[in-house]
Design a protein around this motif. Structure first.
Motif, mmCIF file in Angstrom:
data_model
loop_
_atom_site.group_PDB
_atom_site.id
_atom_site.type_symbol
_atom_site.label_atom_id
_atom_site.label_comp_id
_atom_site.label_asym_id
_atom_site.label_seq_id
_atom_site.Cartn_x
_atom_site.Cartn_y
_atom_site.Cartn_z
ATOM 1 N N PHE A 1 -7.712 -7.661 -1.473
ATOM 2 C CA PHE A 1 -7.443 -8.746 -0.700
ATOM 3 C C PHE A 1 -8.282 -9.029 0.594
ATOM 4 O O PHE A 1 -7.831 -9.825 1.536
ATOM 5 C CB PHE A 1 -5.947 -8.302 -0.219
ATOM 6 C CG PHE A 1 -4.660 -8.459 -1.468
ATOM 7 C CD1 PHE A 1 -4.198 -9.334 -1.560
ATOM 8 C CD2 PHE A 1 -4.761 -7.213 -2.244
ATOM 9 C CE1 PHE A 1 -3.267 -9.468 -2.534
ATOM 10 C CE2 PHE A 1 -3.896 -7.160 -3.123
ATOM 11 C CZ PHE A 1 -3.126 -8.297 -3.197
ATOM 12 N N GLY A 2 -9.485 -8.350 0.479
ATOM 13 C CA GLY A 2 -10.473 -8.694 1.863
ATOM 14 C C GLY A 2 -9.775 -7.822 2.917
ATOM 15 O O GLY A 2 -10.325 -8.291 3.994
ATOM 16 N N VAL A 3 -9.101 -6.735 2.813
ATOM 17 C CA VAL A 3 -8.864 -5.880 4.124
ATOM 18 C C VAL A 3 -9.410 -4.390 3.870
ATOM 19 O O VAL A 3 -9.305 -4.057 2.546
ATOM 20 C CB VAL A 3 -7.303 -5.767 4.018
ATOM 21 C CG1 VAL A 3 -6.626 -4.839 4.953
ATOM 22 C CG2 VAL A 3 -6.683 -7.056 4.104
ATOM 23 N N ASN A 4 -10.216 -4.084 4.640
ATOM 24 C CA ASN A 4 -10.916 -2.748 4.628
ATOM 25 C C ASN A 4 -10.279 -1.752 5.426
ATOM 26 O O ASN A 4 -10.254 -2.072 6.852
ATOM 27 C CB ASN A 4 -12.375 -2.868 4.926
ATOM 28 C CG ASN A 4 -13.200 -3.697 4.140
ATOM 29 O OD1 ASN A 4 -13.261 -3.751 2.981
ATOM 30 N ND2 ASN A 4 -13.793 -4.811 4.674
ATOM 31 N N ARG A 5 -9.421 -0.743 4.997
ATOM 32 C CA ARG A 5 -8.853 0.444 5.875
ATOM 33 C C ARG A 5 -9.178 1.680 5.327
ATOM 34 O O ARG A 5 -9.719 1.860 4.031
ATOM 35 C CB ARG A 5 -7.301 0.208 5.678
ATOM 36 C CG ARG A 5 -6.840 -1.150 6.423
ATOM 37 C CD ARG A 5 -6.868 -1.011 7.854
ATOM 38 N NE ARG A 5 -6.352 -2.403 8.470
ATOM 39 C CZ ARG A 5 -7.240 -3.346 8.843
ATOM 40 N NH1 ARG A 5 -8.552 -3.459 8.416
ATOM 41 N NH2 ARG A 5 -6.962 -4.545 9.152
ATOM 42 N N ALA A 6 -9.214 2.619 6.337
ATOM 43 C CA ALA A 6 -9.555 4.131 5.795
ATOM 44 C C ALA A 6 -8.321 4.694 5.067
ATOM 45 O O ALA A 6 -7.140 4.122 5.231
ATOM 46 C CB ALA A 6 -9.935 4.812 6.877
ATOM 47 N N ARG A 7 -8.612 5.786 4.378
ATOM 48 C CA ARG A 7 -7.469 6.208 3.611
ATOM 49 C C ARG A 7 -6.578 6.895 4.670
ATOM 50 O O ARG A 7 -5.408 7.104 4.154
ATOM 51 C CB ARG A 7 -8.156 7.503 2.895
ATOM 52 C CG ARG A 7 -8.926 7.017 1.397
ATOM 53 C CD ARG A 7 -9.583 8.291 0.562
ATOM 54 N NE ARG A 7 -10.216 9.062 1.593
ATOM 55 C CZ ARG A 7 -11.018 10.208 1.108
ATOM 56 N NH1 ARG A 7 -10.653 10.791 0.001
ATOM 57 N NH2 ARG A 7 -11.738 10.980 2.030
ATOM 58 N N ASN B 1 -6.644 14.611 -1.337
ATOM 59 C CA ASN B 1 -6.794 13.779 -0.058
ATOM 60 C C ASN B 1 -5.475 13.665 0.597
ATOM 61 O O ASN B 1 -5.507 13.090 1.845
ATOM 62 C CB ASN B 1 -7.491 12.432 -0.231
ATOM 63 C CG ASN B 1 -6.820 11.796 -1.315
ATOM 64 O OD1 ASN B 1 -5.708 11.929 -1.812
ATOM 65 N ND2 ASN B 1 -7.446 10.416 -1.396
ATOM 66 N N CYS B 2 -4.358 13.922 -0.003
ATOM 67 C CA CYS B 2 -3.003 13.875 0.461
ATOM 68 C C CYS B 2 -2.604 15.125 0.962
ATOM 69 O O CYS B 2 -1.914 15.087 2.340
ATOM 70 C CB CYS B 2 -1.936 13.365 -0.508
ATOM 71 S SG CYS B 2 -0.327 13.404 0.050
ATOM 72 N N ALA C 1 3.848 5.500 -5.389
ATOM 73 C CA ALA C 1 4.391 5.338 -6.905
ATOM 74 C C ALA C 1 3.264 6.079 -7.844
ATOM 75 O O ALA C 1 3.557 6.400 -9.046
ATOM 76 C CB ALA C 1 4.099 3.955 -7.317
ATOM 77 N N GLY C 2 2.188 6.361 -7.216
ATOM 78 C CA GLY C 2 1.208 7.036 -8.137
ATOM 79 C C GLY C 2 -0.325 6.973 -7.796
ATOM 80 O O GLY C 2 -0.919 7.701 -8.403
ATOM 81 N N LEU C 3 -0.831 6.023 -7.056
ATOM 82 C CA LEU C 3 -2.020 5.759 -6.811
ATOM 83 C C LEU C 3 -2.610 6.817 -5.629
ATOM 84 O O LEU C 3 -1.818 7.242 -4.712
ATOM 85 C CB LEU C 3 -2.480 4.350 -6.408
ATOM 86 C CG LEU C 3 -2.308 3.355 -6.971
ATOM 87 C CD1 LEU C 3 -2.643 1.951 -6.668
ATOM 88 C CD2 LEU C 3 -3.253 3.612 -8.359
ATOM 89 N N SER C 4 -3.878 7.479 -5.972
ATOM 90 C CA SER C 4 -4.181 8.250 -4.643
ATOM 91 C C SER C 4 -4.657 7.216 -3.637
ATOM 92 O O SER C 4 -4.586 6.097 -3.632
ATOM 93 C CB SER C 4 -5.554 8.609 -5.158
ATOM 94 O OG SER C 4 -6.652 7.760 -5.547
ATOM 95 N N LEU C 5 -4.984 7.827 -2.315
ATOM 96 C CA LEU C 5 -5.311 6.993 -1.363
ATOM 97 C C LEU C 5 -6.529 6.252 -1.373
ATOM 98 O O LEU C 5 -6.560 5.020 -1.010
ATOM 99 C CB LEU C 5 -5.475 8.189 -0.114
ATOM 100 C CG LEU C 5 -4.076 8.462 0.364
ATOM 101 C CD1 LEU C 5 -4.418 9.676 1.488
ATOM 102 C CD2 LEU C 5 -3.110 7.660 1.098
ATOM 103 N N SER D 1 0.985 -1.168 0.042
ATOM 104 C CA SER D 1 0.081 0.060 -0.071
ATOM 105 C C SER D 1 0.925 1.373 -0.120
ATOM 106 O O SER D 1 0.610 2.239 -0.861
ATOM 107 C CB SER D 1 -0.800 0.201 1.151
ATOM 108 O OG SER D 1 -1.789 -1.093 1.099
ATOM 109 N N ILE D 2 1.776 1.180 1.014
ATOM 110 C CA ILE D 2 2.747 2.519 0.918
ATOM 111 C C ILE D 2 3.654 2.588 -0.556
ATOM 112 O O ILE D 2 3.435 3.926 -0.926
ATOM 113 C CB ILE D 2 3.754 2.132 2.045
ATOM 114 C CG1 ILE D 2 3.411 2.141 3.545
ATOM 115 C CG2 ILE D 2 5.048 3.242 1.714
ATOM 116 C CD1 ILE D 2 3.937 1.767 4.494
ATOM 117 N N GLN D 3 3.993 1.421 -1.141
ATOM 118 C CA GLN D 3 4.659 1.436 -2.205
ATOM 119 C C GLN D 3 3.729 2.188 -3.465
ATOM 120 O O GLN D 3 4.158 2.880 -4.051
ATOM 121 C CB GLN D 3 5.401 0.295 -2.616
ATOM 122 C CG GLN D 3 5.821 0.126 -4.033
ATOM 123 C CD GLN D 3 7.414 0.780 -3.748
ATOM 124 O OE1 GLN D 3 7.782 0.909 -2.593
ATOM 125 N NE2 GLN D 3 8.060 1.228 -4.852
#
Length: 211
Positions: free
Chosen positions: A52-58, A186-187, A38-42, A32-34
């Motif tokens: 991957f079945g993981v729910n996390r907030a921005r 959002n960053c 590397a270019g993806l928004s939060l 996620s950090i990478q």
């Protein structure tokens, strides 16, 4: 090197010593950090985690990036260093981003975010750059900035005026940084200067891995 091996090598460079209790698998935290750097928004990074079945907030991913405290590797010995300064907008306020780039590799050597620009700040930036890298014999490529010229003279560093040529490397980096900081609100929305400064150094770390 196969792409999956390169990805694993890059992820291994991310230190998660800050983690105490975290339900998310460390591989996904590093990924996620990478991906974000590397270019993806939060928002898009969070969507990848959901696959991957993981729910996390921005905000959670943002905090991972901040706590990882990433920055470019020290100890470089470049022949030339392109140095420049540019305006970064942060919460509708103007800050100045100082950056040093090795034009032969396009790697970011060091960055610093400052509330203004003057000879004192430029001198401090060069002092910090010299602490991190062996640049005593490098030729510094600068534009018409009087503060950068003055800093080179005060540090007894060789420099020359160059508006294009090898300076295109630092301009390319600045274009990407400005694209990221303006596109991903959002960053940088409601971010403190220290938070933005840390994110920019984390971006520099990721940039160097991807070029």
């Amino acid at each position: 090197m196969p792409e999956n091996a390169r990805l694993n090598d890059n992820l291994d460079e991310i230190d998660l010593e800050f983690v105490e209790r975290e339900a998310t698998p460390r591989f996904l935290m590093k990924l996620s950090i990478q991906l974000h750097l590397a270019g993806l928004s939060l928002s898009n990074t969070v969507s990848i985690l959901e696959l991957f079945g993981v729910n996390r907030a921005r905000s959670t991913v943002h905090n991972w990036v901040q706590k990882a405290d990433l920055q470019p590797e020290s100890g470089q010995n470049p022949d030339h260093v392109a140095v420049d300064e540019t305006v970064i907008r942060l919460n509708d306020e103007q800050y100045w981003l100082y950056a040093a780039v090795d034009p032969e590799t396009n790697e970011l050597l060091y960055t610093a975010l400052e509330p203004t620009t003057n000879s004192v700040i430029a001198h401090a930036f060069f002092a910090e750059l010299r602490e991190k890298h062996d640049v005593e014999h490098a030729v510094f490529l600068i534009d018409g900035s009087h503060s950068l010229k003055d800093a080179c003279r005060r540090h007894s560093l060789d420099f020359k005026y160059e508006k294009h040529g090898n300076r295109n490397s630092v301009e390319r980096v600045f274009r990407e940084i400005k694209r990221r900081t303006t596109s991903f609100s959002n960053c940088f929305s409601n971010a403190e200067a220290d938070t933005a400064d840390n994110w920019l150094r984390s971006f520099a770390f990721a940039w160097n891995q991807l070029i």
